[in-house]
Design a protein around this motif. Structure first.
Motif, short mmCIF file in Angstrom:
data_model
loop_
_atom_site.label_atom_id
_atom_site.label_comp_id
_atom_site.label_asym_id
_atom_site.label_seq_id
_atom_site.Cartn_x
_atom_site.Cartn_y
_atom_site.Cartn_z
N VAL A 1 0.84 -1.20 0.00
CA VAL A 1 0.00 0.00 0.00
C VAL A 1 0.87 1.25 0.00
O VAL A 1 0.63 2.22 -0.75
CB VAL A 1 -0.95 -0.01 1.21
N MET A 2 1.91 1.24 0.82
CA MET A 2 2.81 2.39 0.91
C MET A 2 3.51 2.62 -0.42
O MET A 2 3.67 3.77 -0.88
CB MET A 2 3.82 2.16 2.03
N LEU A 3 3.95 1.54 -1.06
CA LEU A 3 4.63 1.66 -2.35
C LEU A 3 3.68 2.18 -3.41
O LEU A 3 4.06 3.04 -4.23
CB LEU A 3 5.19 0.30 -2.76
N PHE A 4 2.44 1.69 -3.42
CA PHE A 4 1.44 2.15 -4.39
C PHE A 4 1.22 3.65 -4.27
O PHE A 4 1.24 4.39 -5.27
CB PHE A 4 0.13 1.39 -4.15
N VAL A 5 1.03 4.14 -3.05
CA VAL A 5 0.80 5.57 -2.84
C VAL A 5 2.06 6.37 -3.15
O VAL A 5 2.00 7.48 -3.69
CB VAL A 5 0.32 5.82 -1.40
N THR A 6 3.23 5.80 -2.83
CA THR A 6 4.50 6.49 -3.10
C THR A 6 4.69 6.72 -4.59
O THR A 6 5.15 7.80 -5.02
CB THR A 6 5.69 5.68 -2.54
N VAL A 7 4.35 5.73 -5.40
CA VAL A 7 4.46 5.88 -6.86
C VAL A 7 3.55 7.01 -7.34
O VAL A 7 3.96 7.87 -8.14
CB VAL A 7 4.13 4.56 -7.56
N VAL B 1 -4.22 3.29 7.07
CA VAL B 1 -4.32 4.74 6.85
C VAL B 1 -2.96 5.39 7.04
O VAL B 1 -2.55 6.28 6.26
CB VAL B 1 -5.36 5.36 7.79
N LEU B 2 -2.22 4.96 8.07
CA LEU B 2 -0.89 5.52 8.28
C LEU B 2 0.06 5.12 7.16
O LEU B 2 0.95 5.90 6.79
CB LEU B 2 -0.33 5.05 9.63
N ALA B 3 -0.13 3.93 6.59
CA ALA B 3 0.69 3.53 5.43
C ALA B 3 0.44 4.48 4.26
O ALA B 3 1.38 4.87 3.55
CB ALA B 3 0.38 2.09 5.04
N GLY C 1 3.23 6.99 2.81
CA GLY C 1 3.53 6.90 1.38
C GLY C 1 3.41 8.24 0.67
O GLY C 1 4.19 8.56 -0.23
N CYS C 2 2.43 9.04 1.10
CA CYS C 2 2.25 10.37 0.50
C CYS C 2 3.43 11.30 0.77
O CYS C 2 3.64 12.28 0.05
CB CYS C 2 0.97 11.02 1.03
N ASN C 3 4.20 11.01 1.82
CA ASN C 3 5.33 11.86 2.19
C ASN C 3 6.67 11.34 1.67
O ASN C 3 7.68 12.02 1.83
CB ASN C 3 5.40 11.98 3.71
N LEU C 4 6.69 10.16 1.06
CA LEU C 4 7.95 9.62 0.54
C LEU C 4 8.20 10.14 -0.87
O LEU C 4 8.38 9.39 -1.82
CB LEU C 4 7.89 8.09 0.57
N CYS C 5 8.23 11.44 -0.99
CA CYS C 5 8.34 12.09 -2.31
C CYS C 5 9.77 12.58 -2.54
O CYS C 5 10.02 13.77 -2.70
CB CYS C 5 7.34 13.24 -2.42
N TYR C 6 10.71 11.64 -2.53
CA TYR C 6 12.12 11.99 -2.68
C TYR C 6 12.67 11.72 -4.08
O TYR C 6 13.73 12.22 -4.43
CB TYR C 6 12.99 11.17 -1.71
N ALA C 7 11.96 10.90 -4.88
CA ALA C 7 12.59 10.29 -6.05
C ALA C 7 12.51 11.11 -7.33
O ALA C 7 13.21 10.80 -8.29
CB ALA C 7 11.99 8.90 -6.30
N ILE D 1 14.44 2.36 1.99
CA ILE D 1 14.75 2.29 3.42
C ILE D 1 13.52 2.64 4.26
O ILE D 1 13.19 1.95 5.23
CB ILE D 1 15.92 3.24 3.77
N MET D 2 12.83 3.70 3.87
CA MET D 2 11.69 4.17 4.65
C MET D 2 10.51 3.21 4.56
O MET D 2 9.82 2.96 5.56
CB MET D 2 11.28 5.57 4.17
#
Length: 596
Positions: A497-503, A536-538, A542-548, A580-581
């Motif tokens: 879920v976190m990866l999906f939202v991160t993308v 929900v926290l995932a 994920g919404c905050n892992l905007c580094y890439a 890592i995150m």
């Protein structure tokens, strides 16, 4: 599995179209957001959801503008603006500069920790805006190149913003949508320990590895900050005393050159604009007569106009050519004050006592650049009357007298919400009102605090999130995702879920990813039998892992030109940090909620 309904198909297509619009960059985010709201309003007016009328669709489309999440976000923007305009964060910046002079490696670590700490309570963008000139100055004075520090600092800011519900507008949006869907209220620091533990794992990479992966984009020998010659009036030295140069030199910041001691407790120096400001602060000095600065401050109190420092270039047809500082009489004619002169001709002469002195009455010539302060209307009148050119980079002087008040208001807004005394929407709005009433933020300047892009983006995201939920699209999508996740352990589900939202976040909008991902998290929780809060926290993490990617978040774009970064610089440093995150946060969520 049943086929999605026509409304669900329409919601999915509209969401995809909005994502494509954000990624393509062919239109402004504000335009895409407004078009999305219009499409929802028109579509549901002519084809209402089952059991609803046309006006119900209009309510769904426009309710985001009155949603308490948006009100809270705007209130927090005003609170953050109050800290910036009063200079409340500048003591921390000065401390940072002193640490960097002592040790570069330790300076970077302290910078990362300070950036993360500030962004936990203040929106990410003002924190990074404060850091940019500091890091540029440190790089110019022999520190690490900006290209090796800005991406790590931005990463620390983003991690700090992830740590509290008020750290970013996206966090507030996720928490608000989850609350609307039935999740119990989440406190300001509810998930802070999880993020801080993840930060402990990620910081060695950010601190020690990231700078090595980034190029040195320093510009060799070229553009240097403009230096000004100025006369400082040292208040602690009486006019009858001589200045102790040894003591003064030990207190001056690097880059400030003493030209000569002057009679009457004055000191002739050469420095950049920032260097002059720091020298005046540490010496308790002024670059203009104290009586004039007091008069300008009194005028600010009456008119409400902020004092601003500008650089004025003298063209060949200026009325100042042939005049000097004293003979121009600008204090009486225009109510402005000279602070310094760049590249003035014949700037030094000897007085009768033999001391070298800046030529106060030296005539100005074409090409000279003046550093002048005053209220902006007075500065504009001065420039028009004397045919001067106002250069870019005007800087408003902070209302330092109100800095303690602004800090107290911020604390008063955050603490009641953090202990659950009142909702953050109420305390933030009350704090914003107090900021306006006390003058920490001027009402006629409130447009500088608020971001129109953020407002319409949040409103559109709330609308699209409601549509995805009410149309059944979230239920259908969660069913599709659940087919692939049903055999994974809880940690795998959270990571997926976190990866999906991160993308989605890194290639579109984190706000829209939050609005789409949160309803899906609720549906997945029901289908997979996992508690809804960790899912929900995932989504929130994920919404905050905007580094890439540079387009993932506005702070990424802010540092792109300052560090002269390429797209690849973000990917080679951001992708490992994302990995890592995700691994660390997923494991911590499993431990926190006993999902093993």
């Amino acid at each position: 599995m049943t086929a999605p309904s026509p409304h669900a198909i329409g919601a999915i297509l509209l969401t995809v179209a909005m994502f494509y619009g954000f990624v393509s960059g062919k239109a402004r985010i504000e335009i895409i957001s407004l078009m999305t709201i219009s499409a929802i309003a028109l579509g549901l007016y002519f084809a209402p959801l089952p059991g609803q009328g046309p006006t119900d669709g209009l309510k769904l489309a426009f309710e985001g503008f009155g949603h308490y999440a948006l009100i809270t976000i705007c209130a927090l923007m005003v609170l953050g603006r109050g800290l910036v305009t009063t200079g409340a964060l500048e003591p921390a910046a000065r401390l940072l500069t002193r640490v960097w002079r002592h040790d570069l490696r330790i300076g970077l670590l302290v910078t990362l920790l300070l950036a993360m700490g500030m962004s936990m309570l203040v929106n990410d963008t003002p924190v990074l805006v404060l850091m940019l000139p500091i890091m540029a100055g440190i790089a110019a004075n022999g520190g690490m190149p900006s290209s090796k520090t800005l991406i790590p600092i931005n990463s620390a800011v983003l991690i700090g913003g992830m740590a509290t519900t008020i750290g970013t507008s996206t966090n507030l949006l996720v928490v608000s949508i989850a609350s609307d869907l039935g999740l119990p209220p989440i406190g300001v620091f509810h998930f802070t320990p999880i993020v801080l533990m993840a930060a402990l794992v990620a910081f060695p990479f950010i601190w020690l590895v990231m700078p090595r992966l980034l190029p040195d984009n320093s510009v060799a020998a070229g553009h240097e900050p403009r230096r000004f010659t100025a006369t400082l009036r040292v208040s602690e030295v009486s006019p009858s005393q001589d200045i102790d140069l040894a003591v003064i030199k030990s207190r001056l910041p690097p880059g400030v050159e003493i030209r000569a001691p002057l009679a009457g407790g004055r000191l002739a120096v050469s420095a950049t604009h920032e260097g002059l400001e720091e020298a005046m602060r540490v010496l308790g000095a002024t670059a203009a007569p104290a009586w004039l600065m007091e008069r300008l401050q009194r005028g600010y109190g009456k008119t409400g106009d902020d004092l601003t420092v500008v650089e004025l270039s003298i063209p060949k047809d200026s009325g100042l050519i042939g005049k000097g500082v004293a003979s121009a009489n600008v204090a009486e004619l225009y109510n402005v004050a000279f602070l310094g002169v760049h590249d003035a001709r014949n700037a030094w002469q000897a007085d009768r006592s033999g001391l070298a002195t800046p030529q106060i009455d030296t005539v100005f010539d074409e090409g000279d650049i003046l550093l002048v302060t005053g209220a902006m209307p007075d500065l504009q009148k001065f420039a028009r009357s004397e045919n001067l050119l106002i250069l870019e980079g005007a800087k408003e002087l902070p209302r330092t007298a109100k800095a303690p008040l602004a800090l107290a208001i911020m604390v008063g807004a955050v603490v009641p919400a953090s202990i659950g005394l009142v909702p953050i929407a109420i305390s933030a709005l009350a704090g914003a009102i107090v900021m306006l009433v006390t003058g920490c933020v001027r009402f006629d300047r409130i447009g500088r605090a608020l971001s129109a892009k953020v407002i319409v983006l949040v409103a559109a995201s709330i609308a699209i999130g409601r549509l995805v939920l009410d149309s059944g699209a979230a239920e259908w999508l969660s069913g599709v995702i659940a087919i692939g996740l049903q055999y994974l352990p809880a940690a795998g589900v959270l990571a997926a879920v976190m990866l999906f939202v991160t993308v989605l976040t890194n290639f579109a909008s984190n706000t829209t990813a939050a609005a789409v991902g949160t309803p899906i998290a609720f549906s997945l929780a029901q289908k997979l039998g996992i508690p809804v809060e960790p899912l929900v926290l995932a989504v929130l993490f994920g919404c905050n892992l905007c580094y890439a990617t540079p387009v993932a978040y506005q702070t990424n774009m802010l540092i792109m030109s300052a560090g002269d970064y390429k797209f690849g610089d973000y990917t080679k440093t951001g992708l490992p940090l994302v990995a890592i995150m995700i691994v660390t946060l997923s494991g911590l969520l499993v431990l926190r909620y006993g999902l093993y």
